[in-house]
Design a protein around this motif. Structure first.
Motif, PDB file in Angstrom:
ATOM      1  N   ASP A 173       0.868  -1.183   0.000  1.00 50.12           N
ATOM      2  CA  ASP A 173       0.000   0.000   0.000  1.00 50.12           C
ATOM      3  C   ASP A 173       0.897   1.224   0.000  1.00 50.12           C
ATOM      4  N   ALA A 174       1.188   1.730  -1.187  1.00 49.09           N
ATOM      5  CA  ALA A 174       2.174   2.803  -1.323  1.00 49.09           C
ATOM      6  C   ALA A 174       1.773   4.063  -0.580  1.00 49.09           C
ATOM      7  N   VAL A 175       0.490   4.402  -0.626  1.00 43.01           N
ATOM      8  CA  VAL A 175       0.026   5.640   0.012  1.00 43.01           C
ATOM      9  C   VAL A 175       0.224   5.572   1.519  1.00 43.01           C
ATOM     10  N   ASN A 176      -0.216   4.465   2.136  1.00 43.68           N
ATOM     11  CA  ASN A 176      -0.057   4.340   3.588  1.00 43.68           C
ATOM     12  C   ASN A 176       1.405   4.184   3.982  1.00 43.68           C
ATOM     13  N   ALA A 177       2.186   3.567   3.106  1.00 42.36           N
ATOM     14  CA  ALA A 177       3.616   3.442   3.382  1.00 42.36           C
ATOM     15  C   ALA A 177       4.265   4.830   3.438  1.00 42.36           C
ATOM     16  N   MET A 464     -23.081   8.042  25.019  1.00 39.86           N
ATOM     17  CA  MET A 464     -21.979   8.974  24.811  1.00 39.86           C
ATOM     18  C   MET A 464     -21.584   9.003  23.325  1.00 39.86           C
ATOM     19  N   VAL A 465     -21.576   7.833  22.690  1.00 36.70           N
ATOM     20  CA  VAL A 465     -21.212   7.754  21.273  1.00 36.70           C
ATOM     21  C   VAL A 465     -22.256   8.472  20.415  1.00 36.70           C
ATOM     22  N   ASP A 466     -23.537   8.259  20.729  1.00 34.81           N
ATOM     23  CA  ASP A 466     -24.619   8.850  19.934  1.00 34.81           C
ATOM     24  C   ASP A 466     -24.717  10.362  20.128  1.00 34.81           C
ATOM     25  N   LYS A 467     -24.542  10.814  21.358  1.00 33.35           N
ATOM     26  CA  LYS A 467     -24.815  12.219  21.668  1.00 33.35           C
ATOM     27  C   LYS A 467     -23.567  13.073  21.878  1.00 33.35           C
ATOM     28  N   GLY A 468     -22.451  12.431  22.118  1.00 30.38           N
ATOM     29  CA  GLY A 468     -21.227  13.182  22.399  1.00 30.38           C
ATOM     30  C   GLY A 468     -20.768  13.998  21.202  1.00 30.38           C
ATOM     31  N   ASP A 469     -20.242  15.189  21.479  1.00 30.46           N
ATOM     32  CA  ASP A 469     -19.796  16.087  20.418  1.00 30.46           C
ATOM     33  C   ASP A 469     -18.453  16.694  20.808  1.00 30.46           C
ATOM     34  N   ASP A 470     -17.841  17.383  19.831  1.00 29.23           N
ATOM     35  CA  ASP A 470     -16.543  18.024  20.058  1.00 29.23           C
ATOM     36  C   ASP A 470     -15.492  17.010  20.507  1.00 29.23           C
ATOM     37  N   VAL A 471     -15.371  15.933  19.733  1.00 31.12           N
ATOM     38  CA  VAL A 471     -14.375  14.907  20.065  1.00 31.12           C
ATOM     39  C   VAL A 471     -13.429  14.653  18.883  1.00 31.12           C
ATOM     40  N   ASP A 472     -13.485  15.507  17.867  1.00 33.29           N
ATOM     41  CA  ASP A 472     -12.611  15.330  16.708  1.00 33.29           C
ATOM     42  C   ASP A 472     -11.182  15.759  17.051  1.00 33.29           C
ATOM     43  N   PHE A 473     -10.241  15.187  16.297  1.00 33.14           N
ATOM     44  CA  PHE A 473      -8.827  15.459  16.537  1.00 33.14           C
ATOM     45  C   PHE A 473      -8.138  15.862  15.242  1.00 33.14           C
ATOM     46  N   PHE A 474      -7.225  16.818  15.371  1.00 30.09           N
ATOM     47  CA  PHE A 474      -6.534  17.340  14.198  1.00 30.09           C
ATOM     48  C   PHE A 474      -5.661  16.282  13.536  1.00 30.09           C
ATOM     49  N   ASP A 475      -5.030  15.405  14.322  1.00 35.95           N
ATOM     50  CA  ASP A 475      -4.163  14.406  13.700  1.00 35.95           C
ATOM     51  C   ASP A 475      -4.959  13.437  12.831  1.00 35.95           C
ATOM     52  N   LYS A 476      -6.220  13.173  13.208  1.00 38.40           N
ATOM     53  CA  LYS A 476      -7.076  12.329  12.380  1.00 38.40           C
ATOM     54  C   LYS A 476      -7.445  13.066  11.094  1.00 38.40           C
ATOM     55  N   LEU A 477      -7.774  14.353  11.228  1.00 40.50           N
ATOM     56  CA  LEU A 477      -8.068  15.153  10.041  1.00 40.50           C
ATOM     57  C   LEU A 477      -6.844  15.187   9.125  1.00 40.50           C
ATOM     58  N   LEU A 478      -5.678  15.393   9.737  1.00 50.64           N
ATOM     59  CA  LEU A 478      -4.447  15.470   8.957  1.00 50.64           C
ATOM     60  C   LEU A 478      -4.151  14.128   8.296  1.00 50.64           C
ATOM     61  N   ARG A 479      -4.414  13.040   9.025  1.00 51.59           N
ATOM     62  CA  ARG A 479      -4.208  11.694   8.468  1.00 51.59           C
ATOM     63  C   ARG A 479      -5.090  11.482   7.242  1.00 51.59           C
ATOM     64  N   ASP A 480      -6.385  11.773   7.381  1.00 51.40           N
ATOM     65  CA  ASP A 480      -7.314  11.609   6.260  1.00 51.40           C
ATOM     66  C   ASP A 480      -6.920  12.520   5.106  1.00 51.40           C
ATOM     67  N   HIS A 481      -6.554  13.761   5.464  1.00 52.55           N
ATOM     68  CA  HIS A 481      -6.157  14.736   4.445  1.00 52.55           C
ATOM     69  C   HIS A 481      -4.903  14.251   3.714  1.00 52.55           C
ATOM     70  N   MET A 482      -3.935  13.721   4.469  1.00 55.81           N
ATOM     71  CA  MET A 482      -2.688  13.263   3.867  1.00 55.81           C
ATOM     72  C   MET A 482      -2.922  12.055   2.962  1.00 55.81           C
ATOM     73  N   ILE A 483      -3.763  11.115   3.420  1.00 54.13           N
ATOM     74  CA  ILE A 483      -4.059   9.937   2.601  1.00 54.13           C
ATOM     75  C   ILE A 483      -4.722  10.364   1.295  1.00 54.13           C
ATOM     76  N   ASN A 484      -5.725  11.242   1.400  1.00 54.19           N
ATOM     77  CA  ASN A 484      -6.409  11.726   0.197  1.00 54.19           C
ATOM     78  C   ASN A 484      -5.446  12.488  -0.710  1.00 54.19           C
ATOM     79  N   HIS A 485      -4.597  13.314  -0.080  1.00 58.79           N
ATOM     80  CA  HIS A 485      -3.638  14.099  -0.853  1.00 58.79           C
ATOM     81  C   HIS A 485      -2.647  13.178  -1.576  1.00 58.79           C
ATOM     82  N   LEU A 486      -2.104  12.189  -0.864  1.00 52.11           N
ATOM     83  CA  LEU A 486      -1.135  11.278  -1.473  1.00 52.11           C
ATOM     84  C   LEU A 486      -1.767  10.437  -2.571  1.00 52.11           C
TER      85      LEU A 486
END
Length: 785
Positions: A173-177, A464-486
């Motif tokens: 998996d070149a992108v994840n590598a 908590m899973v259904d109703k909880g909010d404000d639990v996103d993380f920048f490293d996850k956003l960056l990970r998804d962004h980087m995978i899509n970008h690559l």
């Protein structure tokens, strides 16, 4: 060969620690002591994370939360709703907790987190001003390299990453590598930057950043070229054993054995590059180490992974210890190696990292369980799914996960509020992402398998899973962004490469000058012209004209064929004159002897003149465009040709003279950049583009042309005949002033990236579809011929 570490001793020592840790966790799972404590933790947590919508929120479209995959819109939304700082604070706090092993209630740590939040917020808000601009892109890396005075290090890294990308086997998996390699480099940088203080001098900072990037790359290579390779089906069972033994021997002895020849032909071809690159990386790390600690940590990491890798999902006899102890070891040692590689110490770091690792590993294994099941990989989750119906003794990994969380919050971090907040945020975020990825139905099935044994806690948890909010993380956003970008980068690069080849083939077919057009029976000038045109040229100028004319302005390809011929005829003529004994006296061009070597100097001169006239003739064949426009194009072409002649005269006059950088750039503009400019501007003239657009194309051509020439000079200094199609070192032999002879190799590389950045700045102002220009610019700076 003598061992540099006692493998058995160092592994047994940490294995015993892992067993004690496992037993402690096992007791908590068995007695379920963690449940009431976690419910109490969540009761505190939900105050800030479960919000009841107001009446007016139902009517406010501005407050609608965009998907985090829409990176720019998501960042803007966070800032608009005043959530950006909290989002960044939990994200950076998590990195300090996980990667740096910090205690979050430490005053100095809090000060660093707040500083980083402010810096990152400014960077993100700046990036949202241009939605086409990528977060942490190549030009961002170059700019950061300039600011930190490590541009040469960034140049080295970019060339390494480019080469690795080209050599990752398609079976992996070149992108994840690539992503993991970049992530490791960032991790080592984090440890290094964490050690900086107000008294750190600029020179010390530069030296340490340089070392961290190189060490991070060298260590990061182990992920694609050891872990991923051994996990793949690329190697046979015998070859995996052989390759693993080679790695083991390297770690134990401190010396990388030769690759040997006992491989299948296909495997050997792939492994030759991998082995050479790993050997160089290993020896660089080794040269930086003063103790055996790195080798010990690396061996624990490798050996624990090997134990896991050798397990078979069909084997129903593994004990709980056999399942959990290796993942405690591999999850902690992977981060301890990153710390060991730069030899920094921190009170309590090793112990906290050792206890923390399994939390991340269990979270990752939960997220990847279906992929792991498909691959037949043994993890606590896949093994539980496979054998839980006839193995009542198996620990439920989902329960183990929550026991680990409770232990971390209360026993390791002593019930610190911020730590509780960050860890519970991460846990809920992981479950939300899993549900979003697989859908509610699949999620409920998984929960039924894993959470049925502790109904009260699970009922509370799902709220908590259904109703909880404000639990996103920048490293996850960056990970998804980087995978899509690559992925997008890889697809665009491949598509661009195919399109270049396709256009090049069509241009090649159009270049040949038929004897029907030139009726003489014997015509050495015509023969020489076709000999020159049929050489393996890059055809950059007609190809660039095709992209500007067809893709940028929507002109019809068939109407532009005379322009393509004209550009290549004129360029080939310039090369014929350039190669003459009275000028550069080159014996080879495009991999073949030059015209004056095949015929004679007179024929070479006449052929150059012949091609310039054929170029003008082709411009008059642009019959689908009005006469006034074609006349403007011919006038512009004549002016450019005259100025290119000036550039060549400057070049000849510079022989055995030491030019200044400014003089070099002026000469380069006339000699090289104007040829690029013509390829951009001539189709723009035919498209009747406005002056603003033509000016932008000229500025881009100016910087791209100089970057091209600098790369040429570097290749002449560092390249070889096989790649270049001509002997290397001609500039030095001819006493020619070049960017390398004037600035040195390092100075030339710095100047190359200066012009790259300036060209990228112009691109940001370019109207219409100019994405191909960015791909073209990257091709210029990364080419090997």
């Amino acid at each position: 060969m003598k061992a540099v570490i006692n493998a058995d001793r160092c592994y047994r020592q940490v294995e015993e620690q892992a067993r004690h840790y496992f037993q402690l966790l096992n007791e908590q799972v068995a007695e379920k002591k963690y449940i009431p404590r976690l419910i109490d933790d969540f009761q505190k947590w939900k105050v800030d994370h479960i919000h009841h919508p107001s009446f007016f929120s139902f009517f406010s479209s501005k407050h609608k939360k965009p998907s985090s995959k829409e990176t720019v819109h998501y960042i803007k939304w966070l800032n608009y709703t005043n959530k950006l700082e909290d989002y960044l604070k939990r994200s950076i706090s998590y990195i300090y907790l996980r990667d740096l092993g910090k205690i979050l209630n430490d005053r100095e740590t809090q000060s660093k987190i707040n500083r980083d939040v402010g810096d990152l917020k400014n960077t993100l808000m700046d990036s949202t001003k241009n939605e086409e601009k990528e977060l942490f892109s190549l030009d961002w890396m170059i700019k950061t390299g300039k600011d930190e005075h490590i541009l040469l290090t960034v140049d080295w890294l970019l060339n390494k990453l480019y080469t690795v990308s080209a050599n990752i086997p398609k079976e992996l998996d070149a992108v994840n590598a690539q992503r993991k390699l970049i992530k490791i480099i960032a991790g080592v940088l984090l440890h290094t930057i964490d050690g900086f203080h107000d008294g750190t001098s600029a020179s010390e900072r530069k030296e340490k950043l340089d070392k961290a990037i190189r060490l991070g790359y060298c260590y990061g290579l182990t992920y694609p070229f050891i872990d991923d390779l051994l996990d793949s089906d690329l190697l046979s069972i015998r070859e995996k054993e052989q390759y693993a033994q080679l790695i083991r021997t390297s770690l134990l002895t401190g010396t990388v054995p030769p690759l040997g020849k006992d491989w299948r032909e296909k495997t050997r071809q792939i492994l030759e590059y991998i082995h050479a690159e790993l050997k160089e990386a290993f020896e660089f790390i080794q040269a930086q180490q003063a103790s055996a600690k790195f080798f010990e940590q690396a061996f624990v990491f490798f050996h624990s992974q090997e134990l896991d890798r050798q397990k078979e999902l069909s084997n129903s006899t593994y004990t709980n210890e056999e399942l959990y102890v290796p993942i405690i070891l591999k999850s902690s040692s992977s981060r301890l190696v990153a710390r060991a590689v730069i030899q920094t110490t921190d009170d309590g770091f090793e112990q906290r990292t050792f206890l923390y690792g399994i939390y991340n590993q269990l979270a990752d294994d939960f997220a990847d369980m279906f992929e792991d099941l498909k691959a037949g990989a043994v993890t606590p989750y896949t093994y539980f799914i496979k054998h839980r119906h006839h193995r009542n003794d198996l620990i439920n990994p989902f329960e183990m996960y929550w026991a680990v969380i409770s232990n971390l919050i209360h026993n390791v971090y002593h019930s610190d509020n911020l730590t509780r907040e960050v860890i519970l945020n991460r846990a809920i975020n992981g479950l939300k992402r899993f549900k979003e990825k697989h859908g509610r139905k699949k999620y409920d099935e998984v929960m039924k398998q894993f959470a049925s044994g502790f109904h009260q806690f699970n009922t509370f948890l799902q709220k908590m899973v259904d109703k909880g909010d404000d639990v996103d993380f920048f490293d996850k956003l960056l990970r998804d962004h980087m995978i899509n970008h690559l992925k997008r980068q890889r697809e665009e690069k491949e598509e661009f490469k195919e399109k270049l080849q396709s256009v090049k083939e069509r241009v090649n077919q159009a270049l040949f000058i038929s004897s029907a057009d030139e009726p003489m029976l014997e015509d050495p000038v015509l023969e020489a012209a076709n000999y020159s045109l049929m050489g393996e040229g890059k055809r950059l100028r007609p190809i660039m004209a095709w992209f500007v004319g067809v893709e940028m302005y929507g002109l019809k390809e068939e109407s532009l064929v005379p322009l393509f011929r004209s550009l290549e005829y004129m360029h080939t003529a310039s090369l014929l004159f350039d190669d003459l004994p009275s000028q550069d006296n080159a014996s080879y061009r495009r991999g073949r002897p030059t015209i004056h070597e095949i015929y004679n100097v007179a024929i070479a001169e006449l052929t150059g003149l012949f091609l310039t006239q054929k170029a003008i003739e082709q411009q008059t064949c642009l019959e689908q465009y009005d006469t006034k426009t074609v006349l403007e194009l011919i006038r512009y072409s004549a002016q450019v040709t005259a100025n290119i002649c000036k550039g060549q005269a400057m070049d000849l006059d510079s022989k055995e003279k030491m030019l200044s950088k400014d003089e070099l750039e002026t000469m380069c503009f006339y000699k090289t950049a104007l040829g690029f400019e013509a390829a951009f501007v001539m189709p723009a003239i035919l498209a009747k583009a406005d002056e603003r657009e033509k000016d932008a194309l000229k500025k881009f051509a100016h910087h791209a042309g100089i970057a091209f020439q600098i790369k040429d000079d570097l290749l002449d200094s560092e390249g070889n005949f096989e790649n270049l199609g001509k002997p290397a070192g001609l500039d030095k032999e001819n006493h020619t002033s070049t960017f390398v002879t004037v600035l040195g190799i390092e100075g030339a590389k710095v100047e190359l990236w200066e012009h790259y950045c300036l060209a990228m700045e112009v691109l940001e102002t370019m109207p219409g579809n100019a994405s191909f220009l960015k791909l073209f610019l990257n091709k210029i700076v990364h080419r090997d011929r």
